[in-house]
Design a protein around this motif. Structure first.
Motif, PDB file in Angstrom:
ATOM      1  N   LEU A  63       0.998  -1.050  -0.182  1.00  0.00           N
ATOM      2  CA  LEU A  63       0.134  -0.054   0.059  1.00  0.00           C
ATOM      3  C   LEU A  63       0.843   1.485  -0.052  1.00  0.00           C
ATOM      4  CD1 LEU A  63      -2.965   0.987   0.263  1.00  0.00           C
ATOM      5  CD2 LEU A  63      -2.685   1.160   2.836  1.00  0.00           C
ATOM      6  N   THR A  64       0.630   2.378  -0.954  1.00  0.00           N
ATOM      7  CA  THR A  64       1.468   3.371  -0.850  1.00  0.00           C
ATOM      8  C   THR A  64       1.013   4.450   0.137  1.00  0.00           C
ATOM      9  OG1 THR A  64      -0.124   4.419  -2.500  1.00  0.00           O
ATOM     10  CG2 THR A  64       1.659   3.075  -3.453  1.00  0.00           C
ATOM     11  N   HIS A  65      -0.285   4.363   0.573  1.00  0.00           N
ATOM     12  CA  HIS A  65      -0.900   5.395   1.431  1.00  0.00           C
ATOM     13  C   HIS A  65      -2.104   5.308   1.832  1.00  0.00           C
ATOM     14  CE1 HIS A  65      -1.895   7.746  -1.897  1.00  0.00           C
ATOM     15  NE2 HIS A  65      -2.607   8.315  -1.461  1.00  0.00           N
ATOM     16  N   ALA A  66      -2.557   5.919   2.844  1.00  0.00           N
ATOM     17  CA  ALA A  66      -3.920   5.459   3.479  1.00  0.00           C
ATOM     18  C   ALA A  66      -5.100   6.271   2.846  1.00  0.00           C
ATOM     19  CB  ALA A  66      -3.780   6.069   4.979  1.00  0.00           C
ATOM     20  N   HIS A  67      -4.972   7.071   2.179  1.00  0.00           N
ATOM     21  CA  HIS A  67      -6.179   7.639   1.362  1.00  0.00           C
ATOM     22  C   HIS A  67      -6.801   6.789   0.773  1.00  0.00           C
ATOM     23  CE1 HIS A  67      -4.328  12.033   0.630  1.00  0.00           C
ATOM     24  NE2 HIS A  67      -5.130  11.997   1.855  1.00  0.00           N
ATOM     25  N   ILE A  68      -8.302   6.518   1.117  1.00  0.00           N
ATOM     26  CA  ILE A  68      -9.214   5.770   0.727  1.00  0.00           C
ATOM     27  C   ILE A  68      -9.311   5.530  -0.708  1.00  0.00           C
ATOM     28  CG2 ILE A  68     -11.597   5.170   0.730  1.00  0.00           C
ATOM     29  CD1 ILE A  68     -10.408   4.851   3.354  1.00  0.00           C
ATOM     30  N   PRO A  85      -0.149 -10.892   3.675  1.00  0.00           N
ATOM     31  CA  PRO A  85       0.127  -9.431   4.416  1.00  0.00           C
ATOM     32  C   PRO A  85      -0.163  -8.420   3.420  1.00  0.00           C
ATOM     33  CG  PRO A  85       1.984 -10.424   3.426  1.00  0.00           C
ATOM     34  CD  PRO A  85       1.034 -11.396   3.214  1.00  0.00           C
ATOM     35  N   ILE A  86      -0.458  -7.025   4.290  1.00  0.00           N
ATOM     36  CA  ILE A  86      -0.887  -6.009   3.557  1.00  0.00           C
ATOM     37  C   ILE A  86       0.429  -4.938   3.969  1.00  0.00           C
ATOM     38  CG2 ILE A  86      -2.317  -3.796   3.225  1.00  0.00           C
ATOM     39  CD1 ILE A  86      -4.491  -5.630   3.964  1.00  0.00           C
ATOM     40  N   TRP A  87       1.425  -4.765   3.187  1.00  0.00           N
ATOM     41  CA  TRP A  87       2.744  -3.968   3.717  1.00  0.00           C
ATOM     42  C   TRP A  87       2.423  -2.590   3.336  1.00  0.00           C
ATOM     43  CZ3 TRP A  87       6.448  -6.509   5.831  1.00  0.00           C
ATOM     44  CH2 TRP A  87       6.481  -7.716   5.801  1.00  0.00           C
ATOM     45  N   CYS A  88       2.979  -1.909   4.443  1.00  0.00           N
ATOM     46  CA  CYS A  88       2.915  -0.416   4.279  1.00  0.00           C
ATOM     47  C   CYS A  88       3.739   0.247   5.274  1.00  0.00           C
ATOM     48  CB  CYS A  88       1.356   0.202   4.393  1.00  0.00           C
ATOM     49  SG  CYS A  88       0.734  -0.383   6.065  1.00  0.00           S
ATOM     50  N   THR A  89       4.044   1.629   5.498  1.00  0.00           N
ATOM     51  CA  THR A  89       4.803   2.181   6.404  1.00  0.00           C
ATOM     52  C   THR A  89       4.066   2.111   7.559  1.00  0.00           C
ATOM     53  OG1 THR A  89       3.766   4.212   5.904  1.00  0.00           O
ATOM     54  CG2 THR A  89       5.836   3.782   4.655  1.00  0.00           C
ATOM     55  N   GLY A  90       4.845   2.217   8.980  1.00  0.00           N
ATOM     56  CA  GLY A  90       4.184   2.310  10.013  1.00  0.00           C
ATOM     57  C   GLY A  90       3.184   3.507  10.547  1.00  0.00           C
ATOM     58  N   PRO A  91       3.415   4.543  10.055  1.00  0.00           N
ATOM     59  CA  PRO A  91       2.348   5.712  10.082  1.00  0.00           C
ATOM     60  C   PRO A  91       1.211   5.358   9.108  1.00  0.00           C
ATOM     61  CG  PRO A  91       4.680   6.659   9.649  1.00  0.00           C
ATOM     62  CD  PRO A  91       4.876   5.244   9.673  1.00  0.00           C
ATOM     63  N   ALA A 138      -8.965  -6.532   7.956  1.00  0.00           N
ATOM     64  CA  ALA A 138      -7.887  -6.041   6.869  1.00  0.00           C
ATOM     65  C   ALA A 138      -6.840  -5.361   7.798  1.00  0.00           C
ATOM     66  CB  ALA A 138      -8.632  -5.187   5.726  1.00  0.00           C
ATOM     67  N   TRP A 139      -7.226  -4.578   8.678  1.00  0.00           N
ATOM     68  CA  TRP A 139      -6.088  -3.817   9.366  1.00  0.00           C
ATOM     69  C   TRP A 139      -5.393  -4.755  10.133  1.00  0.00           C
ATOM     70  CZ3 TRP A 139      -5.416  -3.102  14.677  1.00  0.00           C
ATOM     71  CH2 TRP A 139      -4.661  -2.048  15.076  1.00  0.00           C
ATOM     72  N   ARG A 140      -5.770  -5.835  10.614  1.00  0.00           N
ATOM     73  CA  ARG A 140      -4.932  -6.824  11.296  1.00  0.00           C
ATOM     74  C   ARG A 140      -4.055  -7.297  10.478  1.00  0.00           C
ATOM     75  NH1 ARG A 140     -10.278  -7.956  13.501  1.00  0.00           N
ATOM     76  NH2 ARG A 140     -10.352  -7.067  15.749  1.00  0.00           N
ATOM     77  N   GLN A 141      -4.056  -7.561   9.277  1.00  0.00           N
ATOM     78  CA  GLN A 141      -3.279  -8.027   8.024  1.00  0.00           C
ATOM     79  C   GLN A 141      -2.130  -7.274   7.765  1.00  0.00           C
ATOM     80  OE1 GLN A 141      -6.645 -10.920   6.414  1.00  0.00           O
ATOM     81  NE2 GLN A 141      -5.265 -10.440   4.902  1.00  0.00           N
ATOM     82  N   CYS A 142      -2.170  -5.980   8.320  1.00  0.00           N
ATOM     83  CA  CYS A 142      -1.199  -4.852   7.713  1.00  0.00           C
ATOM     84  C   CYS A 142       0.128  -5.241   8.381  1.00  0.00           C
ATOM     85  CB  CYS A 142      -1.539  -3.520   8.153  1.00  0.00           C
ATOM     86  SG  CYS A 142      -3.135  -2.844   7.198  1.00  0.00           S
TER      87      CYS A 142
END
Length: 238
Positions: A63-68, A85-91, A138-142
């Protein structure tokens, strides 16, 4: 023998929303973003269409960023059977912990509102695209990955996240697949931003998939929304 990667665009092509790109190399399949279509009723109808791929066949999502418009269909993806897994930065992961459940509540409330309309009394009830529970799943798979550090989102795939300077946690994605280096810009922020360092990117890339909302004009600020991707070869910066 290495398999040359192929790309499939399932959103943000010929429109500025619903970002979703699939990278295929042999038996490996990976998504860059999985966004909600927003805007006209015609576009929003696409959110109810089945994915043009089997969610269970995917090895990873980055994921590049959190925008919907980049993350908003992740709950549907998980509901349809994606377990990787859903890979993204910590923020970005932190933001998604608030944004995805909120999006699920909105989907539930909109479905309830439509079902209360008198002119739909004889029609089948509308189901939400996904629920708050789907969003939490979904969030738990991040999984978080730091910037500028190589990691393996799936076997035989190598990735690195670069600061995109767009919003908190936003990243561009460098991906090495079967000896080919790809770069996905996501949304790019402007230079000299007050609270974010300037966007960065690697050199020596074979192919760049770059946002191009304002790609046909000069501007003092870069785009704030995603757009139809454009491909260039041997580009050195996003």
């Amino acid at each position: 023998m290495d398999h040359l990667p192929t790309l499939a665009f399932h959103g943000a092509a010929r429109t500025v929303t619903g970002s979703c790109m699939e990278v295929i190399s042999g038996q490996r399949r990976l998504l860059i973003d999985c966004g909600l279509f927003q805007g006209s009723r015609t576009l929003e109808t696409l959110n109810r269409e089945p994915f043009p791929f089997d969610a269970r066949s995917l090895d990873a999502v980055i994921l590049t960023h959190a925008h919907i418009d980049h993350s908003g269909l992740l709950p549907k993806l998980v509901r349809d059977g994606y377990r990787g897994p859903i890979w993204c930065t910590g923020p970005t992961k932190d933001l998604l912990g608030h944004m995805l459940p909120d999006a699920g509540r909105i989907q539930e409330s909109e479905a309830e509102r439509r079902n209360r309309r008198a002119d739909r009394a004889d029609e089948e009830p509308v189901e939400p695209i996904y629920t708050e529970a789907d969003a939490l799943a979904a969030w738990r798979q991040c999984r978080s990955a730091p910037l500028d550090t190589s990691f393996e989102p799936a076997p035989a795939l190598k990735a690195r996240l670069w600061n995109a300077g767009h919003i908190l946690g936003s990243a561009s994605v460098e991906l090495e697949v079967a000896g080919t280096r790809l770069f996905f810009s996501g949304d790019i922020g402007p230079e000299h931003k007050a609270f974010h360092p300037d966007p960065e990117g690697p050199s020596g890339i074979d192919h760049v998939v770059c946002e191009s909302t304002y790609g046909d004009r000069f501007a003092t600020r870069s785009a704030s929304r995603s757009a139809a991707p454009s491909l260039s070869r041997r580009s050195r910066r996003p």
